[in-house]
Design a protein around this motif. Structure first.
Motif, PDB file in Angstrom:
ATOM      1  N   ILE A 227       4.496   5.442   9.791  1.00  0.00           N
ATOM      2  CA  ILE A 227       5.561   5.058  10.202  1.00  0.00           C
ATOM      3  C   ILE A 227       5.538   3.113  11.295  1.00  0.00           C
ATOM      4  O   ILE A 227       4.991   4.047  12.162  1.00  0.00           O
ATOM      5  N   ALA A 228       5.450   2.571  11.457  1.00  0.00           N
ATOM      6  CA  ALA A 228       5.528   1.158  12.563  1.00  0.00           C
ATOM      7  C   ALA A 228       6.884   0.041  11.872  1.00  0.00           C
ATOM      8  O   ALA A 228       6.333   0.012  10.476  1.00  0.00           O
ATOM      9  N   ILE A 229       7.785  -0.198  12.288  1.00  0.00           N
ATOM     10  CA  ILE A 229       8.446  -1.056  11.393  1.00  0.00           C
ATOM     11  C   ILE A 229       8.621  -2.730  12.241  1.00  0.00           C
ATOM     12  O   ILE A 229       9.306  -2.249  13.550  1.00  0.00           O
ATOM     13  N   HIS A 230       8.943  -3.719  11.766  1.00  0.00           N
ATOM     14  CA  HIS A 230       8.856  -4.209  12.986  1.00  0.00           C
ATOM     15  C   HIS A 230       8.827  -5.937  11.828  1.00  0.00           C
ATOM     16  O   HIS A 230       8.416  -6.422  10.866  1.00  0.00           O
TER      17      HIS A 230
ATOM     18  N   PRO B 125     -16.116  14.214   4.891  1.00  0.00           N
ATOM     19  CA  PRO B 125     -16.242  14.529   3.616  1.00  0.00           C
ATOM     20  C   PRO B 125     -15.693  14.773   2.797  1.00  0.00           C
ATOM     21  O   PRO B 125     -15.890  14.359   1.684  1.00  0.00           O
ATOM     22  N   GLU B 126     -14.881  15.587   2.057  1.00  0.00           N
ATOM     23  CA  GLU B 126     -14.187  16.203   1.215  1.00  0.00           C
ATOM     24  C   GLU B 126     -12.967  14.649   0.864  1.00  0.00           C
ATOM     25  O   GLU B 126     -12.649  15.153  -0.236  1.00  0.00           O
ATOM     26  N   TRP B 127     -12.718  14.400   1.667  1.00  0.00           N
ATOM     27  CA  TRP B 127     -11.722  12.866   0.992  1.00  0.00           C
ATOM     28  C   TRP B 127     -12.161  12.245   0.457  1.00  0.00           C
ATOM     29  O   TRP B 127     -13.452  11.624   1.184  1.00  0.00           O
ATOM     30  N   LYS B 128     -11.594  11.873  -0.741  1.00  0.00           N
ATOM     31  CA  LYS B 128     -12.334  10.577  -1.656  1.00  0.00           C
ATOM     32  C   LYS B 128     -11.666   9.439  -1.288  1.00  0.00           C
ATOM     33  O   LYS B 128     -12.446   8.291  -1.880  1.00  0.00           O
ATOM     34  N   VAL B 129     -10.341   9.512  -1.148  1.00  0.00           N
ATOM     35  CA  VAL B 129      -9.489   7.804  -0.468  1.00  0.00           C
ATOM     36  C   VAL B 129      -8.778   8.117  -0.023  1.00  0.00           C
ATOM     37  O   VAL B 129      -8.558   8.742   1.367  1.00  0.00           O
ATOM     38  N   GLU B 130      -8.512   6.892   0.828  1.00  0.00           N
ATOM     39  CA  GLU B 130      -7.794   6.859   1.900  1.00  0.00           C
ATOM     40  C   GLU B 130      -6.755   5.242   1.406  1.00  0.00           C
ATOM     41  O   GLU B 130      -8.086   4.018   1.581  1.00  0.00           O
ATOM     42  N   ILE B 131      -5.810   4.888   1.465  1.00  0.00           N
ATOM     43  CA  ILE B 131      -5.545   3.812   1.363  1.00  0.00           C
ATOM     44  C   ILE B 131      -3.798   3.588   2.616  1.00  0.00           C
ATOM     45  O   ILE B 131      -3.094   4.405   2.799  1.00  0.00           O
ATOM     46  N   MET B 132      -4.070   2.434   3.036  1.00  0.00           N
ATOM     47  CA  MET B 132      -3.189   1.589   3.977  1.00  0.00           C
ATOM     48  C   MET B 132      -2.093   1.076   3.510  1.00  0.00           C
ATOM     49  O   MET B 132      -3.223  -0.211   2.165  1.00  0.00           O
ATOM     50  N   ILE B 133      -1.059   1.494   4.014  1.00  0.00           N
ATOM     51  CA  ILE B 133       0.051  -0.390   2.978  1.00  0.00           C
ATOM     52  C   ILE B 133       0.853  -0.971   3.832  1.00  0.00           C
ATOM     53  O   ILE B 133       1.175  -0.566   4.723  1.00  0.00           O
ATOM     54  N   VAL B 134       1.366  -2.416   3.534  1.00  0.00           N
ATOM     55  CA  VAL B 134       1.821  -3.039   4.145  1.00  0.00           C
ATOM     56  C   VAL B 134       3.786  -3.115   2.848  1.00  0.00           C
ATOM     57  O   VAL B 134       2.240  -3.487   2.392  1.00  0.00           O
ATOM     58  N   ALA B 135       4.430  -3.106   3.797  1.00  0.00           N
ATOM     59  CA  ALA B 135       5.377  -3.121   2.786  1.00  0.00           C
ATOM     60  C   ALA B 135       6.368  -3.706   3.531  1.00  0.00           C
ATOM     61  O   ALA B 135       6.747  -4.658   4.668  1.00  0.00           O
ATOM     62  N   ALA B 136       7.317  -4.882   2.276  1.00  0.00           N
ATOM     63  CA  ALA B 136       8.585  -5.469   3.463  1.00  0.00           C
ATOM     64  C   ALA B 136       9.403  -4.503   3.210  1.00  0.00           C
ATOM     65  O   ALA B 136       9.797  -3.546   2.280  1.00  0.00           O
ATOM     66  N   LEU B 137      10.498  -4.589   4.299  1.00  0.00           N
ATOM     67  CA  LEU B 137      11.948  -3.866   4.883  1.00  0.00           C
ATOM     68  C   LEU B 137      12.666  -3.849   3.070  1.00  0.00           C
ATOM     69  O   LEU B 137      13.054  -5.502   2.502  1.00  0.00           O
ATOM     70  N   ALA B 138      13.308  -3.387   2.484  1.00  0.00           N
ATOM     71  CA  ALA B 138      14.384  -2.982   0.762  1.00  0.00           C
ATOM     72  C   ALA B 138      15.283  -4.459   0.763  1.00  0.00           C
ATOM     73  O   ALA B 138      15.538  -4.832   0.111  1.00  0.00           O
TER      74      ALA B 138
ATOM     75  N   THR C  71       8.921  -5.856   8.196  1.00  0.00           N
ATOM     76  CA  THR C  71       7.761  -5.306   7.424  1.00  0.00           C
ATOM     77  C   THR C  71       7.309  -3.891   7.934  1.00  0.00           C
ATOM     78  O   THR C  71       7.980  -3.485   8.943  1.00  0.00           O
ATOM     79  N   VAL C  72       7.637  -3.038   6.638  1.00  0.00           N
ATOM     80  CA  VAL C  72       6.435  -1.623   7.378  1.00  0.00           C
ATOM     81  C   VAL C  72       5.254  -1.819   7.010  1.00  0.00           C
ATOM     82  O   VAL C  72       4.602  -2.081   5.992  1.00  0.00           O
ATOM     83  N   TYR C  73       4.773  -1.162   8.212  1.00  0.00           N
ATOM     84  CA  TYR C  73       3.178  -0.540   8.161  1.00  0.00           C
ATOM     85  C   TYR C  73       2.838   0.514   7.931  1.00  0.00           C
ATOM     86  O   TYR C  73       3.499   1.432   9.256  1.00  0.00           O
ATOM     87  N   LEU C  74       2.044   1.734   6.653  1.00  0.00           N
ATOM     88  CA  LEU C  74       2.162   3.141   6.893  1.00  0.00           C
ATOM     89  C   LEU C  74       0.330   2.830   7.351  1.00  0.00           C
ATOM     90  O   LEU C  74      -0.351   2.314   6.968  1.00  0.00           O
ATOM     91  N   ALA C  75       0.203   3.881   7.829  1.00  0.00           N
ATOM     92  CA  ALA C  75      -1.111   4.716   8.633  1.00  0.00           C
ATOM     93  C   ALA C  75      -1.765   5.089   7.380  1.00  0.00           C
ATOM     94  O   ALA C  75      -1.157   4.702   6.409  1.00  0.00           O
ATOM     95  N   GLY C  76      -2.791   4.512   7.442  1.00  0.00           N
ATOM     96  CA  GLY C  76      -3.525   5.517   5.989  1.00  0.00           C
ATOM     97  C   GLY C  76      -3.415   6.646   6.216  1.00  0.00           C
ATOM     98  O   GLY C  76      -3.728   7.536   6.611  1.00  0.00           O
ATOM     99  N   GLN C  77      -3.797   6.526   5.125  1.00  0.00           N
ATOM    100  CA  GLN C  77      -2.933   8.112   4.126  1.00  0.00           C
ATOM    101  C   GLN C  77      -4.005   8.262   3.029  1.00  0.00           C
ATOM    102  O   GLN C  77      -4.871   7.920   2.329  1.00  0.00           O
TER     103      GLN C  77
ATOM    104  N   ILE D  95       2.986   8.017   0.252  1.00  0.00           N
ATOM    105  CA  ILE D  95       3.259   6.658   0.044  1.00  0.00           C
ATOM    106  C   ILE D  95       4.962   6.378  -0.137  1.00  0.00           C
ATOM    107  O   ILE D  95       4.989   5.732   0.799  1.00  0.00           O
ATOM    108  N   ASP D  96       4.711   7.130  -1.495  1.00  0.00           N
ATOM    109  CA  ASP D  96       6.270   6.298  -1.744  1.00  0.00           C
ATOM    110  C   ASP D  96       6.904   7.212  -0.462  1.00  0.00           C
ATOM    111  O   ASP D  96       8.075   6.333  -0.564  1.00  0.00           O
ATOM    112  N   GLU D  97       6.821   8.896  -0.492  1.00  0.00           N
ATOM    113  CA  GLU D  97       7.831   9.201   0.321  1.00  0.00           C
ATOM    114  C   GLU D  97       7.703   8.006   2.133  1.00  0.00           C
ATOM    115  O   GLU D  97       9.167   8.535   2.058  1.00  0.00           O
TER     116      GLU D  97
END
Length: 118
Positions: free
Chosen positions: A15-18, A103-116, A21-27, A47-49
């Motif tokens: 997590i990086a917050i600036h 190779p066993e991973w099928k998906v990676e997701i990276m998110i940007v969100a606003a602070l609540a 804005t919240v930036y998450l690494a690829g999960q 991602i929820d966590e």
């Protein structure tokens, strides 16, 4: 403006917050034996966590980048995504096919969100 980092190691932060804005690494999934839907559900749960830890939630998503290893499984990823995101204010999103770090991973997701509260 300062940047706040969480869940960091020598390589990266989860997590990086600036500037409100919240930036998450690829999960990626914890259990790579699951199918695409199951792996996507794991990633979205993580991602929820992380968003909660950062002071945000999926209700504040701005953008998402999704990488899948096989576009033939794109619909299965979307089943999990759509159940998770709902229909209220989905973020902008890009999705593409890519070879992931394991190779066993099928998906990676990276998110940007606003602070609540930002």
């Amino acid at each position: 403006m300062s940047v706040t980092y969480h869940d960091s190691n020598a390589r990266m932060s989860q997590i990086a917050i600036h500037n409100g804005t919240v930036y998450l690494a690829g999960q990626v999934p914890a259990d790579a034996t699951a199918d695409m839907k199951g792996q996507t559900e794991q990633v979205l749960s993580r991602i929820d966590e992380l968003l909660e830890k950062a002071g945000s939630s999926k209700a504040h998503l701005i953008s998402a980048q999704v990488w899948v290893t096989d576009m033939a499984e794109f619909d299965a990823m979307n089943v999990a995504w759509e159940a998770w995101i709902g229909s209220n204010n989905p973020p902008v999103r890009a999705a593409l096919e890519a070879r992931l770090a394991k190779p066993e991973w099928k998906v990676e997701i990276m998110i940007v969100a606003a602070l609540a509260n930002g």
